[in-house]
Scaffold this motif. Structure first.
Motif, short mmCIF file in Angstrom:
data_model
loop_
_atom_site.label_atom_id
_atom_site.label_comp_id
_atom_site.label_asym_id
_atom_site.label_seq_id
_atom_site.Cartn_x
_atom_site.Cartn_y
_atom_site.Cartn_z
N HIS A 1 59.23 26.53 -47.92
CA HIS A 1 58.08 26.45 -47.03
C HIS A 1 57.08 25.45 -47.59
O HIS A 1 57.17 25.03 -48.76
CB HIS A 1 57.41 27.82 -46.85
CG HIS A 1 56.91 28.40 -48.12
ND1 HIS A 1 55.65 28.19 -48.61
CD2 HIS A 1 57.54 29.20 -49.03
CE1 HIS A 1 55.51 28.82 -49.75
NE2 HIS A 1 56.64 29.44 -50.04
N GLY A 2 56.13 25.06 -46.78
CA GLY A 2 55.12 24.12 -47.21
C GLY A 2 53.97 24.81 -47.91
O GLY A 2 53.68 25.98 -47.67
N VAL A 3 53.30 24.07 -48.77
CA VAL A 3 52.14 24.59 -49.49
C VAL A 3 50.86 23.96 -48.94
O VAL A 3 49.91 24.64 -48.61
CB VAL A 3 52.27 24.33 -51.00
CG1 VAL A 3 51.02 24.80 -51.74
CG2 VAL A 3 53.50 25.04 -51.55
N LEU B 1 49.54 13.34 -48.55
CA LEU B 1 50.26 14.10 -49.57
C LEU B 1 50.84 15.36 -48.94
O LEU B 1 50.11 16.12 -48.28
CB LEU B 1 49.33 14.47 -50.73
CG LEU B 1 49.92 15.43 -51.77
CD1 LEU B 1 51.05 14.76 -52.54
CD2 LEU B 1 48.83 15.92 -52.73
N ASP B 2 52.15 15.56 -49.10
CA ASP B 2 52.84 16.76 -48.63
C ASP B 2 53.43 17.48 -49.82
O ASP B 2 54.13 16.87 -50.65
CB ASP B 2 53.96 16.41 -47.63
CG ASP B 2 53.41 16.03 -46.28
OD1 ASP B 2 52.47 16.69 -45.82
OD2 ASP B 2 53.91 15.07 -45.68
N VAL B 3 53.18 18.78 -49.92
CA VAL B 3 53.72 19.61 -51.00
C VAL B 3 54.42 20.80 -50.38
O VAL B 3 53.86 21.47 -49.50
CB VAL B 3 52.60 20.10 -51.95
CG1 VAL B 3 53.19 20.92 -53.09
CG2 VAL B 3 51.80 18.93 -52.50
N ASP C 1 64.33 31.36 -59.37
CA ASP C 1 64.27 29.90 -59.44
C ASP C 1 63.13 29.47 -58.53
O ASP C 1 63.20 29.64 -57.30
CB ASP C 1 65.59 29.29 -58.98
CG ASP C 1 65.71 27.82 -59.35
OD1 ASP C 1 64.66 27.20 -59.61
OD2 ASP C 1 66.83 27.30 -59.39
N LEU C 2 62.06 28.94 -59.11
CA LEU C 2 60.87 28.54 -58.36
C LEU C 2 60.71 27.04 -58.46
O LEU C 2 60.99 26.44 -59.50
CB LEU C 2 59.63 29.24 -58.92
CG LEU C 2 59.72 30.75 -59.12
CD1 LEU C 2 58.44 31.28 -59.75
CD2 LEU C 2 60.00 31.45 -57.80
N GLY C 3 60.26 26.42 -57.38
CA GLY C 3 60.14 24.97 -57.40
C GLY C 3 59.09 24.44 -56.45
O GLY C 3 58.78 25.06 -55.43
N LEU C 4 58.54 23.29 -56.80
CA LEU C 4 57.64 22.53 -55.95
C LEU C 4 58.20 21.13 -55.77
O LEU C 4 58.74 20.54 -56.71
CB LEU C 4 56.24 22.43 -56.57
CG LEU C 4 55.37 23.69 -56.60
CD1 LEU C 4 54.08 23.41 -57.35
CD2 LEU C 4 55.07 24.18 -55.19
N GLU C 5 58.07 20.59 -54.57
CA GLU C 5 58.48 19.22 -54.28
C GLU C 5 57.34 18.54 -53.54
O GLU C 5 56.68 19.16 -52.71
CB GLU C 5 59.75 19.20 -53.42
CG GLU C 5 60.92 19.93 -54.06
CD GLU C 5 62.07 20.11 -53.08
OE1 GLU C 5 61.96 19.59 -51.95
OE2 GLU C 5 63.07 20.76 -53.44
N PHE D 1 59.38 16.47 -58.26
CA PHE D 1 59.65 17.90 -58.14
C PHE D 1 59.46 18.56 -59.49
O PHE D 1 59.50 17.92 -60.55
CB PHE D 1 61.07 18.17 -57.61
CG PHE D 1 62.17 17.83 -58.58
CD1 PHE D 1 62.60 18.77 -59.52
CD2 PHE D 1 62.78 16.59 -58.57
CE1 PHE D 1 63.62 18.47 -60.41
CE2 PHE D 1 63.79 16.29 -59.45
CZ PHE D 1 64.21 17.23 -60.38
N ALA D 2 59.23 19.86 -59.46
CA ALA D 2 59.14 20.69 -60.66
C ALA D 2 59.82 22.01 -60.35
O ALA D 2 59.48 22.65 -59.34
CB ALA D 2 57.68 20.90 -61.07
N ARG D 3 60.79 22.41 -61.20
CA ARG D 3 61.54 23.64 -60.97
C ARG D 3 61.61 24.44 -62.26
O ARG D 3 61.66 23.88 -63.36
CB ARG D 3 62.95 23.35 -60.45
CG ARG D 3 62.97 22.65 -59.12
CD ARG D 3 64.37 22.47 -58.59
NE ARG D 3 64.97 23.76 -58.23
CZ ARG D 3 66.13 23.86 -57.57
NH1 ARG D 3 66.78 22.77 -57.22
NH2 ARG D 3 66.63 25.04 -57.28
#
Length: 842
Positions: free
Chosen positions: A351-353, A364-366, A383-387, A402-404
């Motif tokens: 989902h989007g942040v 900027l899209d996160v 497993d958590l991640g941001l893109e 990205f960060a996972r």
């Protein structure tokens, strides 16, 4: 609801026009525009549309109605001649805007087909789409220049009463049924009240694509707006991939917004027709995927009609929060059984942040991705991640990353391969950032921190076996014409890895700078490559090898001469290289090394063009032969005297001749150059006995063959042969083919003395509802299979089920899993249940 004089008056009052309202009688010489509209079933008017680039066109096609009325608002420049209207406001030029009213009757609806054509870049043919509109009443706002109705073009259309709009475009087809629709063709905006949308993407291009039609979309909304070609907003909606009158499963929301992220989002409501595609990219970034649209939702709920409930729907909250963003707003769920991991279950949600947009720094899209998994024999993990990605105010790429973080509470004593589990709390932290800064500077940074040496092989087998080594670095580069600078800091975070640290190292390149050029005598060019920094070699802490470090500087300068000899191009070069270390292999004393190099090569391109016998395009055959020699001499130090860091220390005297041959078969497909066949062959011949080379002997023969005759068939073969004794050193071949519903691939790898294996896979679309596939790999050296994989997918009206099976005989690891997923809401021809690039547990 039929059009009334009050509705027409309201439309006239709201429209941005330059004259007052009124009806005028058409000229009687040829019956006037009213009589022409009555007589003609097809009326074409050409011209540019407001807000469009020059050359684009909008055409009215196939007008039909029981009654046609032309409501004329006279031009201010000619108001007196047409009767005029008191209080008319003057505007620049002889422009007026007329209203063409089409009214339905007992036999047929009022109908208007609008054809829109966009010009591509450089004036090339662009996309073309149709808007087919039917209703009880249609009002067409037509702008007419001067008194010439032939120069008219439609600006907007209003429809009411049992409205049906069909949008046809290369991206797909959509049908909208509503009570009211207002279309602004100039700005590509629309407003729809009480809408029901049914959108269906088209199949992939080509009769042998193997792709069946995409999933339909059913969307009902109280209000639906198109705010440009790439943005659609719906309020008070119900969305479902089930096209039954009462959907079995649907997503409800107070508000939905779909935003296309592609360069060409298509026509009005085109964001609803887009297919899901992979942006591609580097090895480290390809896991991001990259959907061509965002879906923003507010007040989300899931409506399900259970069996035996007489069609009564139950509302289930999808998420604990009410606003979120995603490319597919439904969790992915899988459960199964593995003899090594036990009974397991996973659930994953994307989902989007946030989404920020500024006229100063851009957009900027996160987005986030969460995954929770449990294995009865191992424990619970997450497993958590941001893109993220962002662009400039004009839409140009500026950065992504990205960060996972993966965590596992592992209760087992040993991994599947039998090695002891060193810690119960196992993790993998990784991230990647790419940023384009002002001044033509780009910065890349990557981080990888692992809890122990076996966690990747246990839980991320694909990464451990086929990805590059895990590393942590910061890398920046800058370039300006022929000058480029690079700086890299590389660090080891995992003590069980053997790595070279650069803390830091800087490189400067001056590439092929012209010193002297002459059309007759040729050109003289200079190449300079300099590098310097502190290097540290750090071996695995469990092996008995000492670590060492030193400062190192390396400077290489090469002067080259180029000249044309008829169809041939001659290049000759010569230069020197000086390197220095702050310590040597046997002591801490500094050491330096000098080396010289020289060589020449000559090359040409032979080509011939003709017509392709099948598709009639241009067929071009090219042969590029190249030959030359390379000499390294006067090397003052033996590699054993130097601290080994990389290939800089491995330089030795050598003389060899090289031969290269490349042959390509090219054609033009869809306006782009395509390689049908590409063959490259290269070898070396050593002229003298220097260093490790043996005089009067051949090096390895390297070849690479690529065959892509059609979009559905490809083949690649690579190999290396020892020409001195005719021995094969390595050979790889891989081919894939798609014929209708069948997709097949096969490969062969031969490494004499190490491995000789064959693999194959087959996927068959039996019916639009059933898909089966399997894959295997067999090793002839060990005389056994390396893996077996099979799956069955069953698609229902609005959901899909998958049964997957894998078996690894080497590790005696057998697993079966079952997955359930809804069909994608916004359609697409992407495969159901895509395999996770990072994970391969089942």
């Amino acid at each position: 609801m039929r059009a009334t004089p009050l509705a027409i008056a309201a439309l006239l009052a709201l429209a941005p026009v330059s004259a007052g309202q009124g009806e005028g009688a058409p000229p009687a010489a040829d019956g006037g525009p009213v009589e022409r509209a009555r007589r003609a079933r097809t009326v074409e008017v050409d011209g540019g549309t407001a807000g469009r680039s020059p050359g684009d066109g909008v055409t009215l096609v196939d007008q039909r109605a029981e009654r046609v009325t032309w409501v004329v608002r006279p031009s201010p420049a000619a108001g007196g001649a047409l009767g005029g209207v008191t209080g008319a406001v003057a505007s620049r030029g002889a422009w007026r805007e007329d209203l063409l009213l089409l009214q339905s009757g007992p036999r047929e609806d009022a109908r208007l087909v609008v054809e829109v054509e966009r010009k591509g870049k450089g004036g090339a043919p662009g996309a073309r789409y149709l808007l087919d509109l039917r209703a009880e009443s249609l009002v067409v706002f037509v702008a007419v220049k001067g008194l010439d109705a032939a120069g008219a073009w439609p600006r907007a259309v209003y429809a009411e009463g049992h409205v049906r709009l069909v949008v046809e475009a290369p991206q797909g087809q959509g049908v909208i049924e509503a009570e009211q629709i207002m279309l602004d063709l100039g700005r590509e905006r629309a407003f729809v009240r009480d809408a029901e949308v049914r959108a269906l993407p088209r199949q992939a291009i080509g009769p042998l694509s193997g792709k069946l039609a995409g999933r339909p979309l059913l969307l009902r909304a109280e209000r639906l707006r198109a705010l440009g070609p790439g943005r659609v907003v719906a309020e008070g909606l119900l969305a479902s991939p089930c096209d039954h009158g009462a959907p079995h499963v649907a997503l409800s929301a107070d508000r939905l917004e779909v935003t296309s992220t592609e360069d060409d989002p298509g026509p009005l409501f085109g964001a609803l027709l887009r297919r899901q595609e992979d942006r591609g990219g580097s090895d480290a970034m390809r896991g991001l995927g990259g959907a061509p649209r965002w879906i923003d939702l507010d007040g989300v709920g899931l409506l399900v009609v259970p069996p035996f409930r007489d069609g009564q729907a139950s509302r289930v909250p999808v998420l604990p929060f009410g606003s979120w963003r995603s490319d597919w707003p439904v969790p992915k769920v899988r459960f199964g059984r593995s003899n090594r991991l036990g009974t397991f279950g996973t659930i994953e949600l994307g989902h989007g942040v946030l989404s920020l947009k500024s006229d100063e720094w851009g957009k900027l899209d996160v987005k986030a991705r969460e995954r929770v998994e449990h294995y009865s024999e191992r424990g619970t993990g997450a497993d958590l991640g941001l893109e993220w990605d962002h662009a400039s105010p004009k839409g140009a790429w500026k950065g992504e990353g990205f960060a996972r973080a993966f965590f596992m509470d592992d209760r087992a004593d040993t991994d599947r391969v039998g090695t002891p589990v060193p810690t119960e709390h196992r993790f993998w932290l990784r991230g990647l950032v790419r940023e384009k800064l002002p001044g033509n500077v780009q910065v890349d940074a990557e981080l990888s921190r692992i809890s122990d040496r076996g966690v990747l092989l246990e839980y991320f087998r694909n990464v451990a076996q086929s990805d590059k080594e895990q590393e942590t670095y910061v890398y920046g580069r800058w370039s300006d014409d022929a000058l480029a600078a690079r700086a890299i800091g590389r660090f080891r975070l995992n003590d069980f890895q053997t790595q070279l640290e650069q803390v830091p190292e800087v490189k400067l390149d001056w590439i092929h700078a012209p010193l002297l050029t002459d059309p007759t005598w040729g050109g003289l060019y200079l190449d300079v490559a300099a590098r310097g920094g502190q290097l540290r070699f750090r071996p695995d802490e469990d092996i008995d090898v000492r670590s060492y470090e030193a400062w190192r500087g390396d400077l290489e300068a090469t002067v080259s001469y180029k000249q044309s000899l008829g169809p041939f191009v001659l290049r000759a070069w010569g230069g020197a290289r000086e390197s220095a270390w702050s310590a040597r292999a046997a002591s801490d004393d500094p050491i330096d090394r000098f080396s010289a190099h020289a060589g020449w090569n000559v090359a040409t391109t032979l080509w011939r063009e003709g017509r392709a016998p099948l598709w009639g395009g241009v067929l071009r055959h090219e042969i590029v032969p190249e030959a030359g020699t390379r000499h390294v001499f006067r090397t003052s130090r033996d590699p054993t005297e130097l601290l080994p860091f990389d290939d800089v220390e491995q330089l030795v005297d050598t003389d060899h001749a090289f031969l290269r041959l490349r042959s390509r078969l090219l054609t033009d497909l869809a306006g782009r150059r395509h390689k049908l066949l590409d063959v490259a062959v290269e070898t070396r011949y050593f002229l003298s006995d220097r260093g490790r080379d043996v005089a009067r002997s051949w090096g390895s023969l390297l070849y690479d063959i690529r065959l892509d005759p059609t979009p559905w068939l490809s083949l690649r073969a690579r190999g290396e042969h020892d020409l001195n004794d005719g021995r094969l050193l390595s050979f790889d071949v891989m081919g894939s083919a798609t014929f209708g519903p069948v997709t097949a691939s096969a490969g062969w790898r031969d490494l004499p003395g190490l491995a000789r294996a064959v693999n194959w896979s087959l996927e068959l679309q039996l019916t639009p509802a059933w898909t089966v596939g399997f894959a295997q790999q067999y090793d002839f050296v060990s005389d056994r299979f390396l893996f077996h994989r099979a799956r069955v997918v069953r698609r229902f009206h609005c959901l899909a089920l998958e049964l997957a099976f894998t078996y690894n005989p080497l590790q005696d690891d057998m697993a079966a899993s079952f997955a359930l997923d809804l069909a994608p809401l916004l359609g697409g021809d992407q495969a159901a249940f895509e395999r996770d690039r990072w994970r391969e547990l089942y």
